[in-house]
Write an enzyme that holds these catalytic residues in place. Structure first.
Site, PDB file in Angstrom:
ATOM      1  N   LYS A 157      38.307  33.396  35.726  1.00 54.44           N
ATOM      2  CA  LYS A 157      38.391  35.172  34.692  1.00 54.44           C
ATOM      3  C   LYS A 157      40.005  35.088  34.957  1.00 54.44           C
ATOM      4  O   LYS A 157      40.294  34.889  33.547  1.00 54.44           O
ATOM      5  CB  LYS A 157      38.121  36.461  35.303  1.00 54.44           C
ATOM      6  CG  LYS A 157      36.798  35.783  35.714  1.00 54.44           C
ATOM      7  CD  LYS A 157      35.879  37.403  36.151  1.00 54.44           C
ATOM      8  CE  LYS A 157      35.787  37.557  38.052  1.00 54.44           C
ATOM      9  NZ  LYS A 157      35.419  36.611  38.629  1.00 54.44           N
ATOM     10  N   ILE A 158      40.763  35.093  35.828  1.00 55.04           N
ATOM     11  CA  ILE A 158      41.929  35.735  35.521  1.00 55.04           C
ATOM     12  C   ILE A 158      42.853  34.384  34.910  1.00 55.04           C
ATOM     13  O   ILE A 158      43.671  33.917  33.321  1.00 55.04           O
ATOM     14  CB  ILE A 158      42.368  35.790  36.810  1.00 55.04           C
ATOM     15  CG1 ILE A 158      42.280  36.681  37.103  1.00 55.04           C
ATOM     16  CG2 ILE A 158      44.587  36.272  36.289  1.00 55.04           C
ATOM     17  CD1 ILE A 158      42.665  37.944  38.439  1.00 55.04           C
ATOM     18  N   THR A 232      50.247  35.026  41.527  1.00 53.94           N
ATOM     19  CA  THR A 232      50.016  36.547  41.626  1.00 53.94           C
ATOM     20  C   THR A 232      48.810  36.147  42.676  1.00 53.94           C
ATOM     21  O   THR A 232      47.772  36.923  42.251  1.00 53.94           O
ATOM     22  CB  THR A 232      49.400  36.760  40.444  1.00 53.94           C
ATOM     23  OG1 THR A 232      48.566  35.846  39.254  1.00 53.94           O
ATOM     24  CG2 THR A 232      51.311  37.201  39.594  1.00 53.94           C
ATOM     25  N   SER A 233      48.377  35.184  43.057  1.00 55.02           N
ATOM     26  CA  SER A 233      46.730  35.094  44.056  1.00 55.02           C
ATOM     27  C   SER A 233      46.924  35.295  45.389  1.00 55.02           C
ATOM     28  O   SER A 233      46.411  36.458  45.688  1.00 55.02           O
ATOM     29  CB  SER A 233      46.767  33.517  43.992  1.00 55.02           C
ATOM     30  OG  SER A 233      44.794  33.634  43.829  1.00 55.02           O
ATOM     31  N   ASP A 258      54.534  37.367  43.729  1.00 59.78           N
ATOM     32  CA  ASP A 258      53.971  38.870  43.263  1.00 59.78           C
ATOM     33  C   ASP A 258      52.878  39.241  44.813  1.00 59.78           C
ATOM     34  O   ASP A 258      52.252  40.064  44.972  1.00 59.78           O
ATOM     35  CB  ASP A 258      52.817  39.739  42.690  1.00 59.78           C
ATOM     36  CG  ASP A 258      52.120  40.191  42.073  1.00 59.78           C
ATOM     37  OD1 ASP A 258      52.894  41.272  42.867  1.00 59.78           O
ATOM     38  OD2 ASP A 258      49.978  40.924  42.349  1.00 59.78           O
ATOM     39  N   GLU A 263      52.984  39.974  54.042  1.00 60.81           N
ATOM     40  CA  GLU A 263      52.812  40.858  53.032  1.00 60.81           C
ATOM     41  C   GLU A 263      52.210  42.254  53.345  1.00 60.81           C
ATOM     42  O   GLU A 263      53.220  43.623  53.020  1.00 60.81           O
ATOM     43  CB  GLU A 263      52.362  40.615  51.606  1.00 60.81           C
ATOM     44  CG  GLU A 263      50.731  41.258  51.814  1.00 60.81           C
ATOM     45  CD  GLU A 263      50.345  40.878  49.844  1.00 60.81           C
ATOM     46  OE1 GLU A 263      50.805  39.647  49.379  1.00 60.81           O
ATOM     47  OE2 GLU A 263      49.540  41.371  49.259  1.00 60.81           O
ATOM     48  N   HIS A 295      52.391  42.540  44.943  1.00 61.64           N
ATOM     49  CA  HIS A 295      51.515  42.801  44.507  1.00 61.64           C
ATOM     50  C   HIS A 295      50.413  43.836  43.857  1.00 61.64           C
ATOM     51  O   HIS A 295      49.431  44.948  44.189  1.00 61.64           O
ATOM     52  CB  HIS A 295      50.111  43.302  46.018  1.00 61.64           C
ATOM     53  CG  HIS A 295      49.263  43.004  45.797  1.00 61.64           C
ATOM     54  ND1 HIS A 295      48.627  41.826  46.903  1.00 61.64           N
ATOM     55  CD2 HIS A 295      47.780  42.149  44.825  1.00 61.64           C
ATOM     56  CE1 HIS A 295      47.718  41.241  47.042  1.00 61.64           C
ATOM     57  NE2 HIS A 295      46.890  41.321  45.516  1.00 61.64           N
ATOM     58  N   GLN A 296      51.704  44.161  42.228  1.00 61.01           N
ATOM     59  CA  GLN A 296      51.296  45.064  41.276  1.00 61.01           C
ATOM     60  C   GLN A 296      50.874  44.532  40.247  1.00 61.01           C
ATOM     61  O   GLN A 296      49.753  45.364  39.119  1.00 61.01           O
ATOM     62  CB  GLN A 296      53.074  44.777  41.090  1.00 61.01           C
ATOM     63  CG  GLN A 296      53.581  45.845  40.011  1.00 61.01           C
ATOM     64  CD  GLN A 296      54.797  46.550  39.263  1.00 61.01           C
ATOM     65  OE1 GLN A 296      55.834  45.458  40.255  1.00 61.01           O
ATOM     66  NE2 GLN A 296      54.667  46.032  38.032  1.00 61.01           N
ATOM     67  N   ALA A 297      50.237  42.955  40.286  1.00 65.32           N
ATOM     68  CA  ALA A 297      49.922  42.785  38.924  1.00 65.32           C
ATOM     69  C   ALA A 297      48.169  43.363  38.558  1.00 65.32           C
ATOM     70  O   ALA A 297      48.071  42.970  37.299  1.00 65.32           O
ATOM     71  CB  ALA A 297      49.191  41.451  39.313  1.00 65.32           C
ATOM     72  N   PHE A 298      47.824  43.951  39.447  1.00 64.52           N
ATOM     73  CA  PHE A 298      46.235  44.452  38.808  1.00 64.52           C
ATOM     74  C   PHE A 298      47.108  45.980  38.409  1.00 64.52           C
ATOM     75  O   PHE A 298      45.886  46.696  38.175  1.00 64.52           O
ATOM     76  CB  PHE A 298      44.798  44.845  40.418  1.00 64.52           C
ATOM     77  CG  PHE A 298      46.059  45.594  41.297  1.00 64.52           C
ATOM     78  CD1 PHE A 298      47.084  45.576  42.042  1.00 64.52           C
ATOM     79  CD2 PHE A 298      45.336  47.139  41.277  1.00 64.52           C
ATOM     80  CE1 PHE A 298      47.594  46.622  43.357  1.00 64.52           C
ATOM     81  CE2 PHE A 298      45.694  47.932  41.651  1.00 64.52           C
ATOM     82  CZ  PHE A 298      46.655  47.593  42.886  1.00 64.52           C
TER      83      PHE A 298
HETATM   84  P1  NAI Z   1      37.356  33.926  39.925  1.00 65.14           P
HETATM   85  O1  NAI Z   1      36.559  33.819  41.736  1.00 65.14           O
HETATM   86  O2  NAI Z   1      36.205  34.035  38.186  1.00 65.14           O
HETATM   87  O3  NAI Z   1      38.065  32.641  39.656  1.00 65.14           O
HETATM   88  C1  NAI Z   1      38.248  31.440  40.640  1.00 65.14           C
HETATM   89  C2  NAI Z   1      38.413  30.227  40.731  1.00 65.14           C
HETATM   90  O4  NAI Z   1      39.288  30.358  41.874  1.00 65.14           O
HETATM   91  C3  NAI Z   1      36.765  29.502  40.455  1.00 65.14           C
HETATM   92  O5  NAI Z   1      37.400  28.849  39.037  1.00 65.14           O
HETATM   93  C4  NAI Z   1      37.412  28.802  41.360  1.00 65.14           C
HETATM   94  O6  NAI Z   1      35.691  27.809  41.534  1.00 65.14           O
HETATM   95  C5  NAI Z   1      38.234  28.697  42.114  1.00 65.14           C
HETATM   96  N1  NAI Z   1      38.448  27.577  43.017  1.00 65.14           N
HETATM   97  C6  NAI Z   1      37.966  28.826  44.339  1.00 65.14           C
HETATM   98  N2  NAI Z   1      38.655  27.677  45.710  1.00 65.14           N
HETATM   99  C7  NAI Z   1      39.318  26.748  44.378  1.00 65.14           C
HETATM  100  C8  NAI Z   1      40.371  25.915  45.256  1.00 65.14           C
HETATM  101  N3  NAI Z   1      40.524  25.672  46.535  1.00 65.14           N
HETATM  102  N4  NAI Z   1      41.238  25.245  44.710  1.00 65.14           N
HETATM  103  C9  NAI Z   1      41.432  25.563  43.186  1.00 65.14           C
HETATM  104  N5  NAI Z   1      40.123  26.310  42.683  1.00 65.14           N
HETATM  105  C10 NAI Z   1      38.720  26.946  43.669  1.00 65.14           C
HETATM  106  O7  NAI Z   1      38.805  34.696  40.332  1.00 65.14           O
HETATM  107  P2  NAI Z   1      39.763  35.589  39.695  1.00 65.14           P
HETATM  108  O8  NAI Z   1      39.297  37.052  39.466  1.00 65.14           O
HETATM  109  O9  NAI Z   1      40.191  34.903  38.275  1.00 65.14           O
HETATM  110  O10 NAI Z   1      40.914  35.483  40.567  1.00 65.14           O
HETATM  111  C11 NAI Z   1      41.446  34.728  40.865  1.00 65.14           C
HETATM  112  C12 NAI Z   1      42.746  35.597  42.345  1.00 65.14           C
HETATM  113  O11 NAI Z   1      43.343  35.737  42.132  1.00 65.14           O
HETATM  114  C13 NAI Z   1      41.357  35.941  43.075  1.00 65.14           C
HETATM  115  O12 NAI Z   1      40.772  35.001  44.156  1.00 65.14           O
HETATM  116  C14 NAI Z   1      43.279  36.882  43.927  1.00 65.14           C
HETATM  117  O13 NAI Z   1      43.179  36.279  45.165  1.00 65.14           O
HETATM  118  C15 NAI Z   1      43.992  36.958  43.091  1.00 65.14           C
HETATM  119  N6  NAI Z   1      44.039  37.798  42.342  1.00 65.14           N
HETATM  120  C16 NAI Z   1      45.069  38.822  42.296  1.00 65.14           C
HETATM  121  C17 NAI Z   1      45.769  40.419  41.918  1.00 65.14           C
HETATM  122  C18 NAI Z   1      46.884  40.981  42.350  1.00 65.14           C
HETATM  123  O14 NAI Z   1      46.963  42.274  42.260  1.00 65.14           O
HETATM  124  N7  NAI Z   1      47.990  39.732  42.239  1.00 65.14           N
HETATM  125  C19 NAI Z   1      44.102  41.307  41.534  1.00 65.14           C
HETATM  126  C20 NAI Z   1      43.306  40.448  41.298  1.00 65.14           C
HETATM  127  C21 NAI Z   1      42.850  39.399  42.234  1.00 65.14           C
END
Ligand code: NAI
Length: 347
Positions: A157-158, A232-233, A258, A263, A295-298
């Protein structure tokens, strides 16, 4: 009168209290807010609760899971998407877990781009200079994003929203995903190729045992000299010591973080006026080409409202129907492609 569902809410911040009190206007829940994080030392605070509500840095290991079950807790409600801080394998068959799979992918993708622009156009430096009436431009030269190649790791999604934003800037996008999206129009490459070809690399995948420290001294060597890294992950995707070394030898041109692997004891707290014990973080922050946000991105109004609404609805549905479509379970998630649209309970 129906009995209220009792929630112990850990690691509560003022903005959490505001958004959850607003989502609880029907007074369906009795929420006890605790400033402290959930851990082996604090799980006893949840005694008598039906639910614990937790965030990214609460630690839910085997001991905590056993303790929560003994305390009568039936549900762990994550008010975030990621669940790497919960031992979901051990929890399977013992206690149910729900999460908020999406609350505002735009918030995170837009923050990633904000960090990138701040870094490469030196906005953080310019802001401080002009506050001090220093209008010199020396040392503020940036570079155009247009025409640059960005490597996106994780196209969920992101990642996909971030890709759209990058395309708006006229960048060439290449991507790596363990499960590439079919017919998405995204140019997928191997990780090796992504390291070698990208001017900028942005991480949008979950943290797993498999990809911990995917950025390490070996992979940094394969990257283009001067590469900009955006994370940001999750912090532990990057080996922080290797990152520091890469910055020192000028292999890495800039890093925007982020998230940080250690952390949990630092982020979300005010340490101004204190000595921060984490030398690696202190050295990273001292680098002129490193930007850290905590960890502010959200953190947007839209995301906070969605988090509170979805968490409350997850809890309500779980107790009314005994199952919830946002359940996280080891059996389903280890397959990696579960849509979690269960007709039955996971166990
Ligand atoms: P999502 O589940 O929609 O997408 C994650 C993608 O990563 C999927 O397409 C999946 O197939 C892929 N993936 C899984 N394992 C992998 C690997 N080993 N190598 C490469 N790709 C892989 O998740 P979404 O919503 O896009 O979020 C992504 C990440 O962002 C979350 O897991 C979280 O860690 C981080 N996040 C950070 C926030 C922040 O405030 N900094 C807030 C929300 C999420």
């Amino acid at each position: 009168m129906e009995e209220k569902i009792r929630i112990s809410f850990f690691d509560a911040k003022e903005y959490d209290k505001d958004s959850f009190n607003l989502a609880n206007t029907d007074d369906m829940f009795e929420i006890k807010f605790f400033d402290t994080k959930l851990s082996e030392d604090t799980y006893k605070l949840a005694a008598g609760s039906d639910v614990v509500c937790i965030f990214v840095n609460d630690e839910v290991n085997k001991e905590v899971i056993d303790g929560l079950i003994q305390s009568g807790v039936k549900l762990i409600a994550l008010r975030c998407a990621g669940y790497n801080n919960v031992d979901i394998e051990y929890a399977f068959g013992k206690i149910h877990i729900v999460n908020v799979p999406a609350y505002s992918p735009y918030a995170v993708a837009e923050h990633a781009m904000a960090l990138l622009l701040t870094s490469i156009r030196r906005i953080h430096k310019a802001y401080i200079r002009t506050k001090d009436f220093n209008f010199s431009l020396n040392g503020l030269t940036g570079f155009d994003l247009h025409g640059k190649t960005i490597g996106v790791v994780g196209t969920g999604k992101i990642g996909r929203i971030f890709i759209d934003i990058c395309r708006g800037f006229g960048m060439h996008v290449i991507a790596y995903d363990k499960f590439p999206a079919q017919d998405s129009g995204i140019t997928y490459v191997t990780l090796e190729e992504l390291w070698e070809r990208s001017d900028i690399i942005s991480f949008h995948c979950p943290l797993t045992d498999e990809n911990k420290h995917m950025v390490n001294s070996d992979t940094i060597k394969k990257m283009k000299k001067g590469v900009v890294l955006l994370n940001t992950s999750r912090g532990a995707l990057i080996d922080s010591e290797a990152l520091l070394e890469g910055i020192k030898i000028r292999q890495i041109g800039a890093a925007c973080l982020d998230v940080y692997e250690e952390e949990s004891d630092v982020f979300f707290h005010d340490f101004s006026g204190h000595i921060v014990a984490d030398d690696t973080l202190a050295r990273l922050i001292s680098m002129p080409n490193v930007i850290v946000t905590s960890h502010q991105a959200f953190l947007t109004k839209e995301a906070l409202t969605n988090i509170a609404d979805t968490t409350c609805s997850n809890i309500e549905i779980f107790f009314k129907e005994g199952r919830c479509s946002n359940e996280v379970c080891y059996k389903c998630t280890k397959l990696g492609n579960c849509k979690q649209e269960h007709k039955e309970k996971c166990f």
